[in-house]
Design a protein around this motif. Structure first.
Motif, PDB file in Angstrom:
ATOM      1  N   GLN A 168       0.845  -1.200   0.000  1.00  0.00           N
ATOM      2  CA  GLN A 168       0.000   0.000   0.000  1.00  0.00           C
ATOM      3  C   GLN A 168       0.885   1.257   0.000  1.00  0.00           C
TER       4      GLN A 168
ATOM      5  N   GLU B 211       0.767   4.166  -1.683  1.00  0.00           N
ATOM      6  CA  GLU B 211       0.116   5.478  -1.548  1.00  0.00           C
ATOM      7  C   GLU B 211      -0.321   5.715  -0.110  1.00  0.00           C
ATOM      8  N   GLY B 212      -0.780   4.661   0.560  1.00  0.00           N
ATOM      9  CA  GLY B 212      -1.149   4.778   1.974  1.00  0.00           C
ATOM     10  C   GLY B 212       0.047   5.124   2.833  1.00  0.00           C
TER      11      GLY B 212
ATOM     12  N   TYR C  86       2.779   6.689   1.786  1.00  0.00           N
ATOM     13  CA  TYR C  86       3.119   8.086   1.460  1.00  0.00           C
ATOM     14  C   TYR C  86       2.231   9.043   2.248  1.00  0.00           C
ATOM     15  N   GLU C  87       0.933   8.782   2.255  1.00  0.00           N
ATOM     16  CA  GLU C  87      -0.010   9.683   2.914  1.00  0.00           C
ATOM     17  C   GLU C  87       0.208   9.704   4.430  1.00  0.00           C
ATOM     18  N   GLU C  88       0.494   8.551   5.021  1.00  0.00           N
ATOM     19  CA  GLU C  88       0.747   8.505   6.454  1.00  0.00           C
ATOM     20  C   GLU C  88       1.983   9.339   6.817  1.00  0.00           C
TER      21      GLU C  88
ATOM     22  N   ARG D  54       3.365  11.721   5.040  1.00  0.00           N
ATOM     23  CA  ARG D  54       3.105  13.134   4.732  1.00  0.00           C
ATOM     24  C   ARG D  54       2.340  13.805   5.871  1.00  0.00           C
ATOM     25  N   GLN D  55       1.328  13.130   6.402  1.00  0.00           N
ATOM     26  CA  GLN D  55       0.561  13.711   7.503  1.00  0.00           C
ATOM     27  C   GLN D  55       1.400  13.836   8.780  1.00  0.00           C
ATOM     28  N   CYS D  56       2.268  12.855   9.010  1.00  0.00           N
ATOM     29  CA  CYS D  56       3.171  12.942  10.168  1.00  0.00           C
ATOM     30  C   CYS D  56       4.101  14.142  10.019  1.00  0.00           C
TER      31      CYS D  56
ATOM     32  N   GLU E  10       3.561  16.853   8.372  1.00  0.00           N
ATOM     33  CA  GLU E  10       2.758  18.064   8.572  1.00  0.00           C
ATOM     34  C   GLU E  10       2.525  18.317  10.058  1.00  0.00           C
TER      35      GLU E  10
ATOM     36  N   ALA F  19       7.752  11.976   0.731  1.00  0.00           N
ATOM     37  CA  ALA F  19       6.730  12.510   1.638  1.00  0.00           C
ATOM     38  C   ALA F  19       7.280  13.590   2.563  1.00  0.00           C
TER      39      ALA F  19
END
Length: 203
Positions: free
Chosen positions: A157, A159-160, A162-164, A166-168, A170, A202
């Motif tokens: 996963q 993309e998942g 990457y998104e995790e 990226r949010q961390c 941020e 990310a």
């Protein structure tokens, strides 16, 4: 753009060969060796991540962080006035305030790092990970060491993942973020490479 990630292949025999060659490289000796060892000390995160951490052992850790090398050794190397300290003091979020206050009272600017995001297992919900990061930063951590959800790697996963991350990133705000990949649990060198690239992408 993560489509190319699925095409990554790592030549394991070549990696193993190169690792064997590195072991045979000559090391520096004498004053050069001492200089590199002192440099290595300045890159270390002096860490306590025990379930029985208390303000007193964090205080001792901070003292060691400010004075990592015996004074007589530094004088012998003529480095006693160079301010050699470790790179950071690393603790759990609940001990960040103890470390920040101790280092401030000692008059040194060693940054406090904190593990977060469900360290060490990574098996906590993303919302909890983000809250933990924000609290550690609020308490005074200048570096956050997150750990990825290995299940996202093992199930492809990307993309998942990457998104995790990226949010961390941020959630860290102005704090520096390092990403712990737990490479021994990622199953293959290709997964290690992919997770590394995604972590960099990310932020």
């Amino acid at each position: 753009e993560l489509g190319w990630i699925s095409q990554v292949h790592v030549n394991r025999p070549a990696v193993v060969r190169h690792a064997e060659q590195i072991k045979k490289w000559r090391t520096v000796k004498g004053n050069w060796q001492a200089a590199w060892l002192l440099k290595a000390v300045t890159c270390i995160d002096l860490t306590t991540l025990s379930g029985d951490d208390t303000p007193s052992n964090v205080h001792r850790l901070c003292f060691k962080a400010k004075h990592p090398i015996r004074e007589d050794l530094l004088k012998a190397l003529d480095m006693h006035d160079k301010g050699i300290t470790v790179g950071a003091v690393c603790v759990y979020p609940a001990r960040v305030t103890d470390a920040v206050n101790t280092l401030k009272a000692a008059g040194c600017n060693i940054p406090v790092a904190s593990v977060a995001a469900g360290f060490p297992s990574g098996q906590t919900p993303l919302e909890t990970k983000l809250a933990e990061i924000k609290l550690a930063v609020q308490y005074g951590a200048r570096e956050i060491d997150i750990v990825i959800s290995r299940s996202l790697v093992l199930t492809g996963q990307w993309e998942g993942l990457y998104e995790e991350i990226r949010q961390c990133r941020e959630a860290c705000g102005e704090a520096h973020m390092k990403t712990i990949l737990a490479t021994g649990e990622l199953g293959s060198l290709a997964n290690v490479y992919k997770a590394s690239m995604i972590a960099m992408m990310a932020g």
